[in-house]
Enzyme design. Sequence first.
Site, PDB file in Angstrom:
ATOM      1  N   ARG A 186      -7.692   2.331  -3.200  1.00 50.14           N
ATOM      2  CA  ARG A 186      -8.536   2.617  -1.341  1.00 50.14           C
ATOM      3  C   ARG A 186      -9.171   3.347  -1.524  1.00 50.14           C
ATOM      4  O   ARG A 186      -9.284   4.497  -1.345  1.00 50.14           O
ATOM      5  CB  ARG A 186      -7.996   2.256  -0.558  1.00 50.14           C
ATOM      6  CG  ARG A 186      -8.266   1.229   0.842  1.00 50.14           C
ATOM      7  CD  ARG A 186      -7.966   0.969   2.377  1.00 50.14           C
ATOM      8  NE  ARG A 186      -8.711  -0.009   3.104  1.00 50.14           N
ATOM      9  CZ  ARG A 186      -8.158   0.014   3.832  1.00 50.14           C
ATOM     10  NH1 ARG A 186      -7.500   0.534   4.733  1.00 50.14           N
ATOM     11  NH2 ARG A 186      -8.586  -1.142   4.615  1.00 50.14           N
TER      12      ARG A 186
ATOM     13  N   GLN B  88       0.335  -1.111  -0.013  1.00 50.27           N
ATOM     14  CA  GLN B  88      -0.174   0.045  -0.063  1.00 50.27           C
ATOM     15  C   GLN B  88       0.827   1.180  -0.150  1.00 50.27           C
ATOM     16  O   GLN B  88       1.837   1.082   0.717  1.00 50.27           O
ATOM     17  CB  GLN B  88      -1.023   0.261   1.364  1.00 50.27           C
ATOM     18  CG  GLN B  88      -2.045   1.234   0.891  1.00 50.27           C
ATOM     19  CD  GLN B  88      -2.647   1.459   2.928  1.00 50.27           C
ATOM     20  OE1 GLN B  88      -2.395   1.765   3.549  1.00 50.27           O
ATOM     21  NE2 GLN B  88      -3.604   1.041   2.547  1.00 50.27           N
TER      22      GLN B  88
ATOM     23  N   GLY C 281      -8.978  -6.909   8.804  1.00 53.21           N
ATOM     24  CA  GLY C 281      -7.291  -6.894   9.603  1.00 53.21           C
ATOM     25  C   GLY C 281      -7.656  -7.433  10.795  1.00 53.21           C
ATOM     26  O   GLY C 281      -7.220  -8.225  11.156  1.00 53.21           O
TER      27      GLY C 281
ATOM     28  N   TYR D  85      -6.251  11.369   4.735  1.00 54.27           N
ATOM     29  CA  TYR D  85      -4.835  10.786   4.204  1.00 54.27           C
ATOM     30  C   TYR D  85      -5.249  12.245   2.979  1.00 54.27           C
ATOM     31  O   TYR D  85      -6.007  12.215   2.455  1.00 54.27           O
ATOM     32  CB  TYR D  85      -4.499   9.915   3.611  1.00 54.27           C
ATOM     33  CG  TYR D  85      -4.192   8.932   4.927  1.00 54.27           C
ATOM     34  CD1 TYR D  85      -4.094   9.923   6.314  1.00 54.27           C
ATOM     35  CD2 TYR D  85      -4.987   7.684   4.986  1.00 54.27           C
ATOM     36  CE1 TYR D  85      -3.603   8.666   7.399  1.00 54.27           C
ATOM     37  CE2 TYR D  85      -4.699   6.902   6.133  1.00 54.27           C
ATOM     38  CZ  TYR D  85      -4.809   7.409   7.558  1.00 54.27           C
ATOM     39  OH  TYR D  85      -3.904   6.848   8.455  1.00 54.27           O
TER      40      TYR D  85
END
Length: 362
Positions: free
Chosen positions: A227, A96, A316, A180
């Site tokens: 994502r 990622q 996760g 982000y």
Amino acid sequence: MFNVFKGQVLETRNRIAMAPMTRSRTSQPGDVPNEIMATYYRQRASAGLIVTEGAPVSAVGRGYSMTPGIYTEEHIEGWKKVTQAVHEEGGKIFIQLWHVGRRSHSDISGMQPLAPAAIKIADQVFGPLPEGGFGMIETETPREMTLQDIKDTTAAFVQAAKNAIEAGFDGIEVHAAHGYLFDTFLRSESNQRNDQYGGSQENRMRFLVDTLQALTNEIGGGRVAVRLSPHIGEGFAGDDAEIVPLTLTLLEKLQPMNLAYVHFSENISRYVEVPEEFREQVRRIYTNPIMVAGKLTKQSAQRLLDKQYVDFVAFGTPFVTNPDLVARFTHDLALAEFDADARLTLYGGGEEGYINYSTYQA
């Protein structure tokens, strides 16, 4: 159940993905991936696809201490240990690629954070404490990105992707979720620019679309993923009424790129439930692979697959305490709980709470 996936380029032995999770276990100095990380990912390589923890594409893109980069030769060599370990177990692994934008502090990155506009909200990230050690610290006001900053950031993602392929990864996932950098460009609350990267929905998605196109041009769409988190408000003060329709328009632009997958993060932090109508709209617009993560159970994940809303289901925290999660699902075995003790060792530290979780014992 959770059977083989065969895509245009990516083929996996099951449809279970290990979702990206920051663990902050790198070697210092330099934030270099190491043997303990290779062991961690090897233990979980029965997943059809592993997506690594976020790897900053540059120093200024860093927002959490001790996270593994992908912008130096030392990073590349360190990640080779990880990809080799996963491939030896027959697994597939994407890295990622991460730029945290305003969710940072100069004590972490060494420079003022970047964002579409110089707007700060109350927020904390994992970094060095004034009294020593590490913990959650308040972010600082970012600097508005210049056009050159935007150009340089796209170039940093392309270079990071090339580094990732050199390191042995099967592909890359761009982190454009959770408040982000790219997510702040998509949303009007954080993007108050008046140039070609701000204002209209078309302008606000330009940076991400251009970067994804540059990545597909460089390494091929089948090795690129992204994502998104349109139903999560993490990293923002309020809600954005335009983010869902913008996301649907974004998917129309991504369709011809034939990406490896689009990854939706859901049901964490401050969120709203994803309506069935959204999943139906996504499938009408976007026919390439889709992944969903966010507090899924074996049963809820299977329902998404059965309805053909998704092609991968990502887990996760269950993978933190259950390195053999795939086997436990396959044989209906009980899961080890992700409890308060597991939370304490999520960030930083050594082997405890990282690679000392065992496989199922009857």
